[in-house]
Design a protein around this motif. Structure first.
Motif, PDB file in Angstrom:
ATOM      1  N   ARG A 201       0.830  -1.204   0.000  1.00  0.00           N
ATOM      2  CA  ARG A 201       0.000   0.000   0.000  1.00  0.00           C
ATOM      3  C   ARG A 201       0.863   1.252   0.000  1.00  0.00           C
ATOM      4  O   ARG A 201       0.547   2.245  -0.660  1.00  0.00           O
ATOM      5  CB  ARG A 201      -0.936  -0.002   1.203  1.00  0.00           C
ATOM      6  N   GLY A 202       1.978   1.219   0.722  1.00  0.00           N
ATOM      7  CA  GLY A 202       2.882   2.360   0.747  1.00  0.00           C
ATOM      8  C   GLY A 202       3.538   2.595  -0.604  1.00  0.00           C
ATOM      9  O   GLY A 202       3.627   3.732  -1.081  1.00  0.00           O
ATOM     10  N   LEU A 203       3.987   1.517  -1.241  1.00  0.00           N
ATOM     11  CA  LEU A 203       4.594   1.634  -2.569  1.00  0.00           C
ATOM     12  C   LEU A 203       3.602   2.223  -3.571  1.00  0.00           C
ATOM     13  O   LEU A 203       3.951   3.102  -4.369  1.00  0.00           O
ATOM     14  CB  LEU A 203       5.059   0.263  -3.055  1.00  0.00           C
ATOM     15  N   LEU A 204       2.380   1.744  -3.513  1.00  0.00           N
ATOM     16  CA  LEU A 204       1.350   2.224  -4.432  1.00  0.00           C
ATOM     17  C   LEU A 204       1.034   3.690  -4.171  1.00  0.00           C
ATOM     18  O   LEU A 204       0.898   4.486  -5.116  1.00  0.00           O
ATOM     19  CB  LEU A 204       0.098   1.365  -4.277  1.00  0.00           C
ATOM     20  N   ALA A 205       0.954   4.073  -2.902  1.00  0.00           N
ATOM     21  CA  ALA A 205       0.668   5.470  -2.564  1.00  0.00           C
ATOM     22  C   ALA A 205       1.780   6.393  -3.060  1.00  0.00           C
ATOM     23  O   ALA A 205       1.512   7.474  -3.603  1.00  0.00           O
ATOM     24  CB  ALA A 205       0.498   5.615  -1.053  1.00  0.00           C
ATOM     25  N   GLY A 206       3.023   5.975  -2.887  1.00  0.00           N
ATOM     26  CA  GLY A 206       4.138   6.800  -3.339  1.00  0.00           C
ATOM     27  C   GLY A 206       4.188   6.926  -4.849  1.00  0.00           C
ATOM     28  O   GLY A 206       4.475   8.003  -5.393  1.00  0.00           O
ATOM     29  N   ALA A 207       3.905   5.824  -5.536  1.00  0.00           N
ATOM     30  CA  ALA A 207       3.897   5.856  -6.994  1.00  0.00           C
ATOM     31  C   ALA A 207       2.808   6.776  -7.507  1.00  0.00           C
ATOM     32  O   ALA A 207       3.035   7.585  -8.423  1.00  0.00           O
ATOM     33  CB  ALA A 207       3.690   4.442  -7.538  1.00  0.00           C
ATOM     34  N   ARG A 208       1.628   6.692  -6.935  1.00  0.00           N
ATOM     35  CA  ARG A 208       0.520   7.541  -7.369  1.00  0.00           C
ATOM     36  C   ARG A 208       0.769   9.004  -7.032  1.00  0.00           C
ATOM     37  O   ARG A 208       0.368   9.903  -7.784  1.00  0.00           O
ATOM     38  CB  ARG A 208      -0.783   7.043  -6.761  1.00  0.00           C
ATOM     39  N   LEU A 209       1.454   9.242  -5.921  1.00  0.00           N
ATOM     40  CA  LEU A 209       1.809  10.612  -5.560  1.00  0.00           C
ATOM     41  C   LEU A 209       2.706  11.220  -6.636  1.00  0.00           C
ATOM     42  O   LEU A 209       2.510  12.366  -7.055  1.00  0.00           O
ATOM     43  CB  LEU A 209       2.528  10.621  -4.204  1.00  0.00           C
ATOM     44  N   ALA A 210       3.683  10.457  -7.085  1.00  0.00           N
ATOM     45  CA  ALA A 210       4.573  10.946  -8.138  1.00  0.00           C
ATOM     46  C   ALA A 210       3.830  11.126  -9.453  1.00  0.00           C
ATOM     47  O   ALA A 210       3.995  12.132 -10.151  1.00  0.00           O
ATOM     48  CB  ALA A 210       5.743   9.975  -8.319  1.00  0.00           C
ATOM     49  N   LEU A 211       2.987  10.155  -9.794  1.00  0.00           N
ATOM     50  CA  LEU A 211       2.290  10.201 -11.075  1.00  0.00           C
ATOM     51  C   LEU A 211       1.296  11.354 -11.150  1.00  0.00           C
ATOM     52  O   LEU A 211       1.013  11.854 -12.252  1.00  0.00           O
ATOM     53  CB  LEU A 211       1.567   8.870 -11.320  1.00  0.00           C
ATOM     54  N   THR A 212       0.778  11.789 -10.018  1.00  0.00           N
ATOM     55  CA  THR A 212      -0.127  12.937  -9.999  1.00  0.00           C
ATOM     56  C   THR A 212       0.537  14.154 -10.626  1.00  0.00           C
ATOM     57  O   THR A 212      -0.109  14.961 -11.311  1.00  0.00           O
ATOM     58  CB  THR A 212      -0.555  13.257  -8.561  1.00  0.00           C
ATOM     59  N   HIS A 213       1.842  14.286 -10.420  1.00  0.00           N
ATOM     60  CA  HIS A 213       2.588  15.430 -10.959  1.00  0.00           C
ATOM     61  C   HIS A 213       3.240  15.113 -12.302  1.00  0.00           C
ATOM     62  O   HIS A 213       3.337  15.982 -13.165  1.00  0.00           O
ATOM     63  CB  HIS A 213       3.661  15.869  -9.959  1.00  0.00           C
ATOM     64  N   LEU A 214       3.676  13.876 -12.466  1.00  0.00           N
ATOM     65  CA  LEU A 214       4.410  13.537 -13.682  1.00  0.00           C
ATOM     66  C   LEU A 214       3.506  13.298 -14.878  1.00  0.00           C
ATOM     67  O   LEU A 214       3.891  13.564 -16.014  1.00  0.00           O
ATOM     68  CB  LEU A 214       5.272  12.285 -13.444  1.00  0.00           C
ATOM     69  N   ASP A 215       2.308  12.787 -14.631  1.00  0.00           N
ATOM     70  CA  ASP A 215       1.410  12.448 -15.736  1.00  0.00           C
ATOM     71  C   ASP A 215      -0.047  12.672 -15.319  1.00  0.00           C
ATOM     72  O   ASP A 215      -0.848  11.736 -15.292  1.00  0.00           O
ATOM     73  CB  ASP A 215       1.625  10.992 -16.142  1.00  0.00           C
ATOM     74  N   PRO A 216      -0.425  13.906 -14.991  1.00  0.00           N
ATOM     75  CA  PRO A 216      -1.790  14.173 -14.482  1.00  0.00           C
ATOM     76  C   PRO A 216      -2.878  13.915 -15.498  1.00  0.00           C
ATOM     77  O   PRO A 216      -4.045  13.739 -15.128  1.00  0.00           O
ATOM     78  CB  PRO A 216      -1.732  15.660 -14.110  1.00  0.00           C
ATOM     79  N   SER A 217      -2.533  13.840 -16.779  1.00  0.00           N
ATOM     80  CA  SER A 217      -3.553  13.633 -17.801  1.00  0.00           C
ATOM     81  C   SER A 217      -3.996  12.177 -17.914  1.00  0.00           C
ATOM     82  O   SER A 217      -4.944  11.876 -18.630  1.00  0.00           O
ATOM     83  CB  SER A 217      -3.009  14.087 -19.164  1.00  0.00           C
ATOM     84  N   ALA A 218      -3.288  11.278 -17.207  1.00  0.00           N
ATOM     85  CA  ALA A 218      -3.610   9.844 -17.314  1.00  0.00           C
ATOM     86  C   ALA A 218      -3.788   9.257 -15.935  1.00  0.00           C
ATOM     87  O   ALA A 218      -2.912   8.559 -15.428  1.00  0.00           O
ATOM     88  CB  ALA A 218      -2.507   9.109 -18.078  1.00  0.00           C
ATOM     89  N   PRO A 219      -4.930   9.510 -15.262  1.00  0.00           N
ATOM     90  CA  PRO A 219      -5.145   8.961 -13.934  1.00  0.00           C
ATOM     91  C   PRO A 219      -5.209   7.444 -13.940  1.00  0.00           C
ATOM     92  O   PRO A 219      -5.649   6.825 -14.919  1.00  0.00           O
ATOM     93  CB  PRO A 219      -6.503   9.556 -13.509  1.00  0.00           C
ATOM     94  N   ALA A 220      -4.734   6.854 -12.845  1.00  0.00           N
ATOM     95  CA  ALA A 220      -4.720   5.392 -12.763  1.00  0.00           C
ATOM     96  C   ALA A 220      -6.130   4.848 -12.651  1.00  0.00           C
ATOM     97  O   ALA A 220      -6.980   5.397 -11.954  1.00  0.00           O
ATOM     98  CB  ALA A 220      -3.882   4.943 -11.565  1.00  0.00           C
ATOM     99  N   ARG A 221      -6.402   3.732 -13.331  1.00  0.00           N
ATOM    100  CA  ARG A 221      -7.676   3.055 -13.195  1.00  0.00           C
ATOM    101  C   ARG A 221      -7.697   2.271 -11.905  1.00  0.00           C
ATOM    102  O   ARG A 221      -6.684   1.799 -11.420  1.00  0.00           O
ATOM    103  CB  ARG A 221      -7.897   2.075 -14.366  1.00  0.00           C
ATOM    104  N   GLY A 222      -8.874   2.113 -11.358  1.00  0.00           N
ATOM    105  CA  GLY A 222      -9.016   1.275 -10.177  1.00  0.00           C
ATOM    106  C   GLY A 222      -8.335   1.831  -8.959  1.00  0.00           C
ATOM    107  O   GLY A 222      -7.978   1.107  -8.050  1.00  0.00           O
ATOM    108  N   ALA A 223      -8.142   3.154  -8.899  1.00  0.00           N
ATOM    109  CA  ALA A 223      -7.493   3.747  -7.739  1.00  0.00           C
ATOM    110  C   ALA A 223      -8.305   3.514  -6.494  1.00  0.00           C
ATOM    111  O   ALA A 223      -9.517   3.669  -6.485  1.00  0.00           O
ATOM    112  CB  ALA A 223      -7.294   5.243  -7.977  1.00  0.00           C
ATOM    113  N   ALA A 224      -7.621   3.133  -5.431  1.00  0.00           N
ATOM    114  CA  ALA A 224      -8.320   2.859  -4.178  1.00  0.00           C
ATOM    115  C   ALA A 224      -8.243   4.069  -3.286  1.00  0.00           C
ATOM    116  O   ALA A 224      -7.341   4.886  -3.410  1.00  0.00           O
ATOM    117  CB  ALA A 224      -7.694   1.652  -3.488  1.00  0.00           C
TER     118      ALA A 224
END
Length: 224
Positions: A201-224
């Motif tokens: 869960r921590g790894l996923l949270a950190g990855a999504r935190l980075a992706l929010t800034h690096l690729d905001p136009s492509a939100p992750a599917r199935g985000a919890a």
């Protein structure tokens, strides 16, 4: 002899470390961790989490009384551990819209905060770093903060943070990142989230935190 597979860097750590007895850091039925020249290396059984700093075996149960390095090879209770295959533990390449790193995460200031062998904030930071390596983006300030702050956490967590700066991750993380944007993403995210008590869960949270800034136009599917 115990046959194992390992990443090229872990294999190199063993080959370059001096001979002598090793400190056993943690023992469990599925894995045991030893200190090798200031890093943590795991002897992993078939049911263990496949950490990038581990030696993967098919042992049903891992029993380690003592460990030593002899001739660049790990010996467990006098039995040699032979690296017979090298495995790729690097993140897949990721295309993002950003040309520079995301803002430095708060977790840099809280390295070592939390319980267990890998504190939650460290796991978040590992995920953040790994996404940047996947995107081919350097993070020199955060890398330096990891190096200077690693003494505040466990040796296993410090080693995993170092691995993350090299883009080395769990197989579940690599699978999720490769599946991002596909119909398999939600299932891959669930498998990653299930790793450890809170590590996935921590790894996923950190990855999504980075992706929010690096690729905001492509939100992750199935985000919890």
């Amino acid at each position: 002899m115990i046959p194992v597979s390992a990443s090229p860097r872990v294999h190199s750590w063993l080959r370059s470390a001096p001979d002598g007895p090793l400190r056993v850091l943690h023992r469990g039925a599925d894995a045991a961790y030893v200190e090798v020249a200031g890093r943590c290396v795991g002897l992993l059984g078939r049911h263990a989490v496949a950490v990038p700093c581990g030696l993967r075996s098919e042992l049903a149960r891992v029993e380690v009384g003592g460990a030593a390095l002899v001739g660049g090879r790990l010996h467990v209770d006098g039995e040699p551990v032979l690296v017979g295959r090298l495995v790729d533990v690097r993140v897949p390449q990721l295309r993002v819209t950003a040309t520079g790193p995301a803002p430095t995460p708060d977790e840099v200031r809280t390295i070592g905060r939390g319980d267990g062998l890998t504190p939650y904030d460290d796991d978040v930071l590992c995920g953040w770093l790994a996404v940047h390596r996947a995107a081919g983006l350097a993070t020199p300030e955060v890398d330096e903060a990891v190096r200077t702050g690693s003494h505040r956490t466990t040796l296993l967590s410090a080693t995993l943070l170092e691995c993350a700066t090299h883009g080395e991750v769990l197989p579940q993380f690599a699978t999720w990142l490769a599946a991002r944007g596909s119909d398999e993403e939600a299932e891959a995210a669930a498998r990653l989230s299930a790793v450890g008590h809170s590590s996935g869960r921590g790894l996923l949270a950190g990855a999504r935190l980075a992706l929010t800034h690096l690729d905001p136009s492509a939100p992750a599917r199935g985000a919890a």
